[in-house]
Design a protein around this motif. Structure first.
Motif, short mmCIF file in Angstrom:
data_model
loop_
_atom_site.label_atom_id
_atom_site.label_comp_id
_atom_site.label_asym_id
_atom_site.label_seq_id
_atom_site.Cartn_x
_atom_site.Cartn_y
_atom_site.Cartn_z
N THR A 173 12.07 -0.11 -10.45
CA THR A 173 12.19 0.80 -9.31
C THR A 173 11.73 2.21 -9.67
O THR A 173 11.11 2.89 -8.85
CB THR A 173 13.64 0.85 -8.77
N GLU A 174 11.98 2.64 -10.89
CA GLU A 174 11.52 3.96 -11.33
C GLU A 174 9.99 4.00 -11.37
O GLU A 174 9.38 4.99 -10.96
CB GLU A 174 12.10 4.29 -12.70
N ALA A 175 9.37 2.92 -11.85
CA ALA A 175 7.91 2.87 -11.89
C ALA A 175 7.33 2.87 -10.49
O ALA A 175 6.33 3.54 -10.22
CB ALA A 175 7.46 1.63 -12.66
N LEU A 176 7.94 2.13 -9.58
CA LEU A 176 7.48 2.12 -8.19
C LEU A 176 7.57 3.52 -7.58
O LEU A 176 6.63 4.00 -6.94
CB LEU A 176 8.31 1.14 -7.37
N LYS A 177 8.69 4.17 -7.79
CA LYS A 177 8.90 5.51 -7.23
C LYS A 177 7.90 6.50 -7.80
O LYS A 177 7.30 7.30 -7.05
CB LYS A 177 10.33 5.96 -7.54
N THR A 178 7.68 6.46 -9.10
CA THR A 178 6.74 7.38 -9.75
C THR A 178 5.33 7.20 -9.21
O THR A 178 4.56 8.17 -9.09
CB THR A 178 6.75 7.16 -11.27
N ALA A 179 4.98 5.95 -8.88
CA ALA A 179 3.63 5.65 -8.39
C ALA A 179 3.49 5.84 -6.88
O ALA A 179 2.42 5.58 -6.32
CB ALA A 179 3.25 4.22 -8.77
N GLY A 180 4.55 6.29 -6.23
CA GLY A 180 4.47 6.58 -4.80
C GLY A 180 4.77 5.42 -3.88
O GLY A 180 4.46 5.47 -2.68
N GLY A 211 0.82 -1.21 0.00
CA GLY A 211 0.00 0.00 0.00
C GLY A 211 0.85 1.26 0.00
O GLY A 211 2.08 1.21 -0.06
N GLY A 212 0.18 2.38 0.03
CA GLY A 212 0.87 3.66 0.13
C GLY A 212 1.12 4.37 -1.18
O GLY A 212 1.64 5.48 -1.19
N GLY A 213 0.74 3.74 -2.28
CA GLY A 213 0.94 4.37 -3.58
C GLY A 213 -0.29 4.20 -4.45
O GLY A 213 -1.35 3.81 -3.98
N ASP A 214 -0.14 4.49 -5.73
CA ASP A 214 -1.24 4.41 -6.68
C ASP A 214 -1.01 3.21 -7.61
O ASP A 214 -0.12 3.22 -8.45
CB ASP A 214 -1.30 5.70 -7.50
N MET A 215 -1.85 2.18 -7.44
CA MET A 215 -1.68 0.96 -8.21
C MET A 215 -1.91 1.16 -9.70
O MET A 215 -1.20 0.58 -10.53
CB MET A 215 -2.61 -0.13 -7.68
N GLY A 216 -2.89 1.95 -10.06
CA GLY A 216 -3.14 2.21 -11.47
C GLY A 216 -1.94 2.86 -12.14
O GLY A 216 -1.55 2.48 -13.25
N THR A 217 -1.35 3.83 -11.45
CA THR A 217 -0.16 4.49 -12.00
C THR A 217 0.98 3.52 -12.16
O THR A 217 1.72 3.56 -13.16
CB THR A 217 0.25 5.66 -11.08
N LEU A 218 1.14 2.61 -11.21
CA LEU A 218 2.22 1.62 -11.29
C LEU A 218 2.02 0.67 -12.46
O LEU A 218 2.92 0.49 -13.29
CB LEU A 218 2.30 0.84 -9.98
N VAL A 219 0.84 0.06 -12.53
CA VAL A 219 0.59 -0.94 -13.58
C VAL A 219 0.62 -0.29 -14.97
O VAL A 219 1.27 -0.80 -15.89
CB VAL A 219 -0.76 -1.64 -13.33
N ASN A 220 -0.03 0.84 -15.10
CA ASN A 220 -0.06 1.51 -16.40
C ASN A 220 1.31 2.07 -16.76
O ASN A 220 1.67 2.13 -17.95
CB ASN A 220 -1.13 2.59 -16.40
N GLY A 221 2.08 2.46 -15.75
CA GLY A 221 3.42 2.96 -16.00
C GLY A 221 4.36 1.87 -16.50
O GLY A 221 5.16 2.10 -17.42
N LEU A 222 4.27 0.69 -15.91
CA LEU A 222 5.11 -0.42 -16.37
C LEU A 222 4.70 -0.86 -17.77
O LEU A 222 5.56 -1.17 -18.61
CB LEU A 222 5.01 -1.58 -15.39
#
Length: 199
Positions: free
Chosen positions: A132-139, A103-114
């Protein structure tokens, strides 16, 4: 409140072409989403479906034409023949699983970012720096790419088994838990939207 199980593989161009619409639909209806990356190629093997490389020439030609048509229709920047496809998507899937659990971030941003990293940015999502960049971008904590490997490795095959038991046969695949209503493909998102409106 409705709940959607979202089964997907980063090898599927169609999740990129869905362009975050799932998250918008879920928000519109107050629905929650569980992100369930699964091994699509093993699913094909288990279901007796040829992998993309082994399909007939007509099917291969049609797939490429369809990708080009959808790229033009959506206006999304996309490489329909990304240099790192197919790649080992398991590390990215493990990171998604770990992030969802943490938790603690935005899952949609992570999945769509990857997905965009592969289909738009010509990156290899098997590489730790991309994840790691995708994780960081998604919070999310970027270290989840390392610390979450064990839980990811345990859950990834379980997602496959649960998906097959639930009737999943492709990606993206959406299942509304309350009704067992199933939607396959990004072109069924409008129907998912309409279904959620009835609940």
């Amino acid at each position: 409140m409705a709940h959607i199980d979202y089964y997907f593989s980063f090898l599927s161009a169609w999740i990129y072409l869905a362009d975050g619409r799932l998250e918008k639909i879920a928000e519109k209806h107050g629905a929650t989403v569980s992100y369930k990356p699964f091994d699509l190629m093993t699913a094909f093997d288990r279901l007796g479906v040829p992998r993309p490389a082994n399909r007939g020439e007509g099917r291969k030609v049609y797939r490429m034409q369809e990708l080009k048509r959808l790229k033009a229709k959506t206006g999304l920047p996309m490489n329909v023949e990304p240099p790192f496809w197919p790649t080992n998507v398991a590390p990215a899937a493990y990171a998604v699983i770990a992030a969802q659990n943490a938790g603690g971030g935005d899952m949609g941003t992570l999945v769509n970012g990857l997905s965009a990293a592969m289909w738009r940015d010509d990156k290899d999502i098997a590489q730790d720096e991309v994840i790691t960049e995708a994780l960081k971008t998604a919070g999310f904590d970027p270290m989840l790419s390392m610390t979450g490997m064990l839980e990811g490795a345990e859950t990834y095959p379980r997602n496959l088994e649960e998906g097959l038991a639930a009737g999943v046969f492709g990606s993206p695949f959406y299942i509304v838990k309350e009704t067992d209503e199933r939607f396959w493909g990004r072109d069924r998102l409008d129907m998912l939207d309409e279904h959620l409106a009835t609940l």
